[in-house]
Design an enzyme around this catalytic site. Structure first.
Site, PDB file in Angstrom:
ATOM      1  N   ASP A  40     -25.344  -9.175 -24.082  1.00 48.01           N
ATOM      2  CA  ASP A  40     -26.606  -9.723 -24.595  1.00 48.01           C
ATOM      3  C   ASP A  40     -27.076 -10.935 -23.803  1.00 48.01           C
ATOM      4  O   ASP A  40     -28.180 -10.950 -23.269  1.00 48.01           O
ATOM      5  CB  ASP A  40     -26.505 -10.044 -26.100  1.00 48.01           C
ATOM      6  CG  ASP A  40     -25.347 -10.979 -26.450  1.00 48.01           C
ATOM      7  OD1 ASP A  40     -24.576 -11.362 -25.548  1.00 48.01           O
ATOM      8  OD2 ASP A  40     -25.208 -11.328 -27.640  1.00 48.01           O
ATOM      9  N   ASP A  64     -24.492 -17.250 -20.975  1.00 48.07           N
ATOM     10  CA  ASP A  64     -24.812 -18.639 -21.316  1.00 48.07           C
ATOM     11  C   ASP A  64     -23.973 -19.558 -20.416  1.00 48.07           C
ATOM     12  O   ASP A  64     -24.343 -19.824 -19.284  1.00 48.07           O
ATOM     13  CB  ASP A  64     -24.521 -18.817 -22.808  1.00 48.07           C
ATOM     14  CG  ASP A  64     -25.023 -20.127 -23.370  1.00 48.07           C
ATOM     15  OD1 ASP A  64     -25.917 -20.736 -22.781  1.00 48.07           O
ATOM     16  OD2 ASP A  64     -24.508 -20.558 -24.426  1.00 48.07           O
ATOM     17  N   PHE A  88     -31.727 -21.827 -28.410  1.00 43.92           N
ATOM     18  CA  PHE A  88     -30.890 -20.899 -29.160  1.00 43.92           C
ATOM     19  C   PHE A  88     -31.775 -19.770 -29.661  1.00 43.92           C
ATOM     20  O   PHE A  88     -32.734 -19.993 -30.387  1.00 43.92           O
ATOM     21  CB  PHE A  88     -30.194 -21.591 -30.329  1.00 43.92           C
ATOM     22  CG  PHE A  88     -29.049 -20.776 -30.846  1.00 43.92           C
ATOM     23  CD1 PHE A  88     -27.793 -20.866 -30.268  1.00 43.92           C
ATOM     24  CD2 PHE A  88     -29.234 -19.875 -31.891  1.00 43.92           C
ATOM     25  CE1 PHE A  88     -26.741 -20.077 -30.719  1.00 43.92           C
ATOM     26  CE2 PHE A  88     -28.180 -19.086 -32.344  1.00 43.92           C
ATOM     27  CZ  PHE A  88     -26.933 -19.196 -31.754  1.00 43.92           C
ATOM     28  N   VAL A  89     -31.454 -18.543 -29.257  1.00 45.94           N
ATOM     29  CA  VAL A  89     -32.302 -17.405 -29.599  1.00 45.94           C
ATOM     30  C   VAL A  89     -31.579 -16.427 -30.520  1.00 45.94           C
ATOM     31  O   VAL A  89     -30.346 -16.368 -30.537  1.00 45.94           O
ATOM     32  CB  VAL A  89     -32.797 -16.668 -28.333  1.00 45.94           C
ATOM     33  CG1 VAL A  89     -33.704 -17.567 -27.507  1.00 45.94           C
ATOM     34  CG2 VAL A  89     -31.632 -16.162 -27.499  1.00 45.94           C
ATOM     35  N   LYS A 101     -29.261 -17.638 -19.533  1.00 49.55           N
ATOM     36  CA  LYS A 101     -29.652 -19.039 -19.715  1.00 49.55           C
ATOM     37  C   LYS A 101     -28.991 -19.852 -18.607  1.00 49.55           C
ATOM     38  O   LYS A 101     -27.922 -20.455 -18.814  1.00 49.55           O
ATOM     39  CB  LYS A 101     -29.209 -19.536 -21.098  1.00 49.55           C
ATOM     40  CG  LYS A 101     -29.994 -18.896 -22.230  1.00 49.55           C
ATOM     41  CD  LYS A 101     -29.963 -19.711 -23.510  1.00 49.55           C
ATOM     42  CE  LYS A 101     -28.702 -19.506 -24.291  1.00 49.55           C
ATOM     43  NZ  LYS A 101     -28.796 -20.063 -25.671  1.00 49.55           N
ATOM     44  N   LYS A 156     -21.025  -7.886 -31.083  1.00 47.82           N
ATOM     45  CA  LYS A 156     -22.039  -7.018 -31.637  1.00 47.82           C
ATOM     46  C   LYS A 156     -23.397  -7.264 -30.988  1.00 47.82           C
ATOM     47  O   LYS A 156     -24.326  -6.480 -31.152  1.00 47.82           O
ATOM     48  CB  LYS A 156     -22.190  -7.298 -33.146  1.00 47.82           C
ATOM     49  CG  LYS A 156     -20.931  -7.143 -33.957  1.00 47.82           C
ATOM     50  CD  LYS A 156     -21.207  -7.649 -35.395  1.00 47.82           C
ATOM     51  CE  LYS A 156     -19.912  -7.814 -36.150  1.00 47.82           C
ATOM     52  NZ  LYS A 156     -20.129  -8.487 -37.447  1.00 47.82           N
ATOM     53  N   GLY A 157     -23.524  -8.374 -30.292  1.00 52.40           N
ATOM     54  CA  GLY A 157     -24.834  -8.849 -29.836  1.00 52.40           C
ATOM     55  C   GLY A 157     -25.608  -7.875 -28.968  1.00 52.40           C
ATOM     56  O   GLY A 157     -26.828  -7.871 -28.958  1.00 52.40           O
ATOM     57  N   ARG A 193     -29.907 -10.383 -36.732  1.00 55.43           N
ATOM     58  CA  ARG A 193     -29.663  -9.341 -35.728  1.00 55.43           C
ATOM     59  C   ARG A 193     -30.700  -8.219 -35.786  1.00 55.43           C
ATOM     60  O   ARG A 193     -30.990  -7.584 -34.784  1.00 55.43           O
ATOM     61  CB  ARG A 193     -28.277  -8.713 -35.920  1.00 55.43           C
ATOM     62  CG  ARG A 193     -27.115  -9.628 -35.599  1.00 55.43           C
ATOM     63  CD  ARG A 193     -25.839  -8.796 -35.484  1.00 55.43           C
ATOM     64  NE  ARG A 193     -24.627  -9.595 -35.583  1.00 55.43           N
ATOM     65  CZ  ARG A 193     -24.052 -10.201 -34.546  1.00 55.43           C
ATOM     66  NH1 ARG A 193     -24.582 -10.136 -33.348  1.00 55.43           N
ATOM     67  NH2 ARG A 193     -22.940 -10.893 -34.704  1.00 55.43           N
TER      68      ARG A 193
HETATM   69  P1  IMP Z   1     -20.904 -17.750 -22.825  1.00 55.75           P
HETATM   70  O1  IMP Z   1     -19.436 -17.501 -22.759  1.00 55.75           O
HETATM   71  O2  IMP Z   1     -21.207 -19.199 -23.104  1.00 55.75           O
HETATM   72  O3  IMP Z   1     -21.671 -17.229 -21.652  1.00 55.75           O
HETATM   73  O4  IMP Z   1     -21.369 -17.058 -24.157  1.00 55.75           O
HETATM   74  C1  IMP Z   1     -22.097 -15.903 -24.200  1.00 55.75           C
HETATM   75  C2  IMP Z   1     -22.147 -15.443 -25.632  1.00 55.75           C
HETATM   76  O5  IMP Z   1     -22.494 -16.511 -26.518  1.00 55.75           O
HETATM   77  C3  IMP Z   1     -23.231 -14.422 -25.787  1.00 55.75           C
HETATM   78  O6  IMP Z   1     -22.723 -13.134 -25.546  1.00 55.75           O
HETATM   79  C4  IMP Z   1     -23.664 -14.635 -27.209  1.00 55.75           C
HETATM   80  O7  IMP Z   1     -22.846 -13.887 -28.069  1.00 55.75           O
HETATM   81  C5  IMP Z   1     -23.436 -16.097 -27.460  1.00 55.75           C
HETATM   82  N1  IMP Z   1     -24.685 -16.849 -27.252  1.00 55.75           N
HETATM   83  C6  IMP Z   1     -25.044 -17.593 -26.201  1.00 55.75           C
HETATM   84  N2  IMP Z   1     -26.281 -18.103 -26.336  1.00 55.75           N
HETATM   85  C7  IMP Z   1     -26.722 -17.656 -27.534  1.00 55.75           C
HETATM   86  C8  IMP Z   1     -27.968 -17.822 -28.251  1.00 55.75           C
HETATM   87  O8  IMP Z   1     -28.939 -18.469 -27.822  1.00 55.75           O
HETATM   88  N3  IMP Z   1     -28.040 -17.180 -29.451  1.00 55.75           N
HETATM   89  C9  IMP Z   1     -27.025 -16.450 -29.974  1.00 55.75           C
HETATM   90  N4  IMP Z   1     -25.863 -16.258 -29.329  1.00 55.75           N
HETATM   91  C10 IMP Z   1     -25.715 -16.855 -28.123  1.00 55.75           C
HETATM   92 MG    MG Z   2     -21.922 -11.730 -27.080  1.00 52.93          MG
END
Ligand code: IMP
Ligand code: MG
Length: 184
Positions: free
Chosen positions: A100, A103, A152-153, A131, A43-44, A165
């Protein structure tokens, strides 16, 4: 009160709007005359998606996927579960994933591999936030809103435990708001 847990506003509404407008221009130019499908990741990406699609001034189709990663954010297994798949076929079409945050990169890596197996004409990614400090896989967004430090945002569609959200800006969450719940 949600605002009590906000440490700092990182990106204001107007900063986001200005950047989204620029991204929309770039995407409109790059995909001119092409059959473009915007794929929003629920949903992000919801706020980013709805603002961006209105700044893309060429015809598009839209579709959505919802995914969840197994385990907590600290246990980055890289195993992703599809909760909702696309409604549309994307074979032979130009696909742009709208995400969104990138990470660790594990989610995006999974999504790209999965969608590539459906033989799109092209597959690219637009992410609102990056990030880079947390990356575990060498992967990047083709279009990026903002690169941010490792905090963490929340807000502008992005949640912590399904909260925050609806905030219209992106903010750093006070670590006190989640530290007590991190260890299970
Ligand atoms: P990744 O697989 O670690 O790249 O995760 C990415 C997903 O983790 C993003 O699409 C977000 O849904 C969640 N995520 C990563 N960092 C944050 C944050 O700072 N706040 C909230 N959700 C996050
Ligand atoms: Mg996401």
């Amino acid at each position: 009160m949600e605002m009590d847990s906000i440490q700092e506003i990182l990106l204001t509404e107007s900063q986001i709007a200005a950047r989204v407008q620029q991204l929309g221009k770039e995407i409109s130019r790059d995909y001119q005359g092409k059959d473009l499908v915007l794929v929003g990741i629920l949903k992000g990406a919801i706020c980013f998606f709805s603002d961006l699609m209105r700044q893309v001034k060429i015809p598009v189709n839209i579709d959505f996927m919802a995914v969840s990663s197994y385990g907590s954010a600290s246990q980055t297994s890289g195993v992703v579960k599809i909760l909702k798949d696309l409604d549309m076929a994307i074979e032979g079409r130009h696909v742009l994933i709208v995400e969104d945050i990138v990470d660790t990169g594990l989610t995006l890596n999974y999504l790209k591999t999965n969608l590539l197996s459906r033989n799109p004409a092209s597959l690219k990614v637009v992410a609102l936030l990056d990030k880079p400090d947390r990356r575990l896989i060498d992967i990047h967004a083709d279009y990026l809103g903002f690169s941010i430090p490792d905090h963490f945002v929340v807000g502008y569609g992005i949640d912590y435990a399904e909260q925050y959200r609806s905030l219209p800006f992106v903010a750093i969450l006070d670590p006190a708001a989640y530290q007590s719940e991190v260890k299970e």
